[in-house]
Design an enzyme around this catalytic site. Structure first.
Site, mmCIF file in Angstrom:
data_model
loop_
_atom_site.group_PDB
_atom_site.id
_atom_site.type_symbol
_atom_site.label_atom_id
_atom_site.label_comp_id
_atom_site.label_asym_id
_atom_site.label_seq_id
_atom_site.Cartn_x
_atom_site.Cartn_y
_atom_site.Cartn_z
ATOM 1 N N HIS A 133 12.680 21.643 62.831
ATOM 2 C CA HIS A 133 13.546 22.327 63.794
ATOM 3 C C HIS A 133 13.116 21.899 65.190
ATOM 4 O O HIS A 133 11.929 21.689 65.461
ATOM 5 C CB HIS A 133 13.396 23.842 63.651
ATOM 6 C CG HIS A 133 13.788 24.614 64.874
ATOM 7 N ND1 HIS A 133 12.859 25.121 65.765
ATOM 8 C CD2 HIS A 133 15.002 24.941 65.364
ATOM 9 C CE1 HIS A 133 13.494 25.740 66.747
ATOM 10 N NE2 HIS A 133 14.782 25.641 66.535
ATOM 11 N N ASN A 135 14.506 22.520 69.528
ATOM 12 C CA ASN A 135 15.469 23.143 70.432
ATOM 13 C C ASN A 135 14.958 22.961 71.853
ATOM 14 O O ASN A 135 13.803 23.279 72.145
ATOM 15 C CB ASN A 135 15.614 24.635 70.099
ATOM 16 C CG ASN A 135 16.525 25.373 71.068
ATOM 17 O OD1 ASN A 135 16.184 25.556 72.231
ATOM 18 N ND2 ASN A 135 17.666 25.796 70.576
ATOM 19 N N ARG A 137 16.419 23.667 75.943
ATOM 20 C CA ARG A 137 17.525 24.336 76.617
ATOM 21 C C ARG A 137 17.209 24.618 78.090
ATOM 22 O O ARG A 137 16.043 24.706 78.490
ATOM 23 C CB ARG A 137 17.819 25.660 75.903
ATOM 24 C CG ARG A 137 16.616 26.581 75.840
ATOM 25 C CD ARG A 137 16.788 27.719 74.838
ATOM 26 N NE ARG A 137 15.586 28.549 74.765
ATOM 27 C CZ ARG A 137 14.547 28.297 73.985
ATOM 28 N NH1 ARG A 137 14.567 27.243 73.182
ATOM 29 N NH2 ARG A 137 13.489 29.090 73.982
ATOM 30 N N GLY A 322 32.506 34.973 72.510
ATOM 31 C CA GLY A 322 33.032 33.656 72.155
ATOM 32 C C GLY A 322 32.044 32.802 71.403
ATOM 33 O O GLY A 322 32.178 31.571 71.377
ATOM 34 N N ALA A 323 31.042 33.426 70.790
ATOM 35 C CA ALA A 323 30.016 32.663 70.084
ATOM 36 C C ALA A 323 30.628 31.833 68.961
ATOM 37 O O ALA A 323 31.550 32.269 68.275
ATOM 38 C CB ALA A 323 28.969 33.613 69.518
ATOM 39 N N ARG A 324 30.090 30.636 68.795
ATOM 40 C CA ARG A 324 30.544 29.750 67.721
ATOM 41 C C ARG A 324 29.639 29.991 66.509
ATOM 42 O O ARG A 324 28.553 29.406 66.378
ATOM 43 C CB ARG A 324 30.480 28.294 68.195
ATOM 44 C CG ARG A 324 31.112 27.306 67.229
ATOM 45 C CD ARG A 324 31.117 25.918 67.839
ATOM 46 N NE ARG A 324 31.561 24.930 66.893
ATOM 47 C CZ ARG A 324 32.813 24.656 66.600
ATOM 48 N NH1 ARG A 324 33.767 25.332 67.190
ATOM 49 N NH2 ARG A 324 33.123 23.721 65.716
ATOM 50 N N GLU A 326 29.689 29.314 63.319
ATOM 51 C CA GLU A 326 29.323 28.228 62.407
ATOM 52 C C GLU A 326 28.155 27.412 62.956
ATOM 53 O O GLU A 326 27.276 26.979 62.201
ATOM 54 C CB GLU A 326 30.537 27.320 62.160
ATOM 55 C CG GLU A 326 31.679 27.990 61.418
ATOM 56 C CD GLU A 326 31.312 28.370 59.992
ATOM 57 O OE1 GLU A 326 30.411 27.720 59.432
ATOM 58 O OE2 GLU A 326 31.892 29.321 59.461
ATOM 59 N N SER A 327 28.144 27.201 64.275
ATOM 60 C CA SER A 327 27.059 26.428 64.879
ATOM 61 C C SER A 327 25.766 27.235 64.914
ATOM 62 O O SER A 327 24.678 26.688 64.712
ATOM 63 C CB SER A 327 27.448 25.998 66.300
ATOM 64 O OG SER A 327 28.548 25.114 66.270
#
Length: 365
Positions: A133, A135, A137, A322-324, A326-327
């Site tokens: 993993h 990340n 940001r 509005g969170a996606r 699936e992502s």
């Protein structure tokens, strides 16, 4: 790596970098397994503001036909998002709890935000190959625009909004089902080299933070063998990074300007492929048994438990308007397993070797 000297706003620099990094990482995996289906590239637009691209790999479903090729990866997602909008009060309260070094004001209508980042999770098929993993940001919180701004139609003529808080965060960590100490040493050594050019305290501090963050309290074990985790990295003081040596006035080197911190984050992002692909290249070809596959699925169950119960990024994402979805949930493995009082992982077994370091994290470099 030299410090960034670009005159572009940091928002634009981060956006450009994560787009390029996503391409590099996806191409590296596709080159490793050229006979597998390519990653699905899904560009999207967020109705509330922003864009992104999800690059997802899913092994073809097993419909009973004889497979010509067993792919190296079982499931993977390498996603970027560049979004903006307004955080509701509930999300601000959650953010204030997670980032208590940067107090944010209460606003009944919420606060504008900008966030850009790359997030990836890779679940290989072979139980000997570890999940990984990463990340990285960048986040900004700004004051709301004044009512007069609505009268300005040219975006270039609008005054920049006051930035109330900004920070970088991220990290990378390894989650094996079977412990190969040389893999752990390679992964941590690569990250350490990327850190050390920016300050001697960064690797040990962020390694310790990673062991603490990816801990599963109800299991009393860590999710994996660690790596790096950091957050709230900006020009201000940081609770985990003392400015001076103990009992001394000697300053400790650390990135502190936006440009220096971005250069540090880029060094870590660029270290992802060399930290992980050599491990995957060796392990994906090893033979494995149904017993080892069973253990892999049990460990993936632990992965699911952490991500859905404790992970801050997952919880924040699900709260964002509005969170996606699936992502956000692409981090979960395709298949996992839970057994009642499983006997696997006992002392004296290969599975037990892994459990020993999950219960007592080790220093690998």
């Amino acid at each position: 790596m030299s410090t960034s000297t670009s005159t572009k706003p940091m928002r634009e620099q981060v956006e450009e970098y994560i787009n390029n990094l996503q391409d590099q990482i996806v191409l590296a995996f596709e080159k490793l397994d050229p006979n597998a289906p390519p990653f699905k590239r899904d560009s999207w637009v967020r109705a509330q503001g922003g864009t992104g691209c999800s690059c997802v790999f899913a092994a073809p479903p097993n419909d009973g036909a004889v497979s010509q090729h067993e792919s190296v990866l079982e499931k993977a997602g390498i996603n970027i998002s560049i979004v903006h909008g307004r955080l509701p009060p509930s999300a601000i309260r959650q953010m204030r709890a997670d980032h208590n070094s940067m107090p944010l004001p209460d606003r009944p209508d919420g606060l504008p935000f900008f966030a850009a980042g790359i997030s990836l999770v890779v679940h290989p098929r072979n139980p000997h190959a570890p999940t990984v993993h990463a990340n990285y940001r960048y986040f900004e919180i700004t004051e709301p625009e004044s009512p007069d701004a609505d009268d300005v139609t040219d975006e270039k003529e609008k005054s920049p909004q006051e930035v109330l808080a900004w920070w970088f965060g991220g990290g990378s960590d390894l989650t094996p089902s079977y412990l190969y100490e040389e893999d752990a040493v390679h992964f941590h050594s690569t990250l350490q080299r990327a850190c050390d050019q920016h300050g001697p305290q960064l690797y040990p501090t962020f390694k310790k933070w990673c062991d603490e963050y990816f801990y599963i309290p109800h299991r009393q074990e860590t999710r994996g063998i660690g790596g790096l985790f950091f957050d709230d990295l900006n020009s201000g003081t940081h609770v985990r990074l003392p400015a001076t040596l103990p009992n001394s006035d000697v300053l400790v080197k650390r990135p502190s300007t936006p440009e220096d911190i971005f250069t540090f984050v880029r060094a870590l992002g660029d270290a992802f492929v060399p930290s992980y692909l050599p491990i995957l290249s060796i392990r994906h070809n090893l033979p494995y048994t149904p017993h080892q596959r069973r253990w892999q699925l049990i460990r993936r169950g632990r992965y699911v438990e952490f991500n859905l119960v404790y992970d801050r990024g997952t919880k924040f994402g699900l709260m964002t308007p509005g969170a996606r979805i699936e992502s956000i949930l692409m981090s979960l493995p395709e298949t996992a397993r839970w057994e009642y009082m499983s006997e696997l992982g006992e002392e004296g077994t290969e599975e037990g070797r892994l459990m020993a370091v999950l219960r007592e994290p080790r220093e690998w470099v």
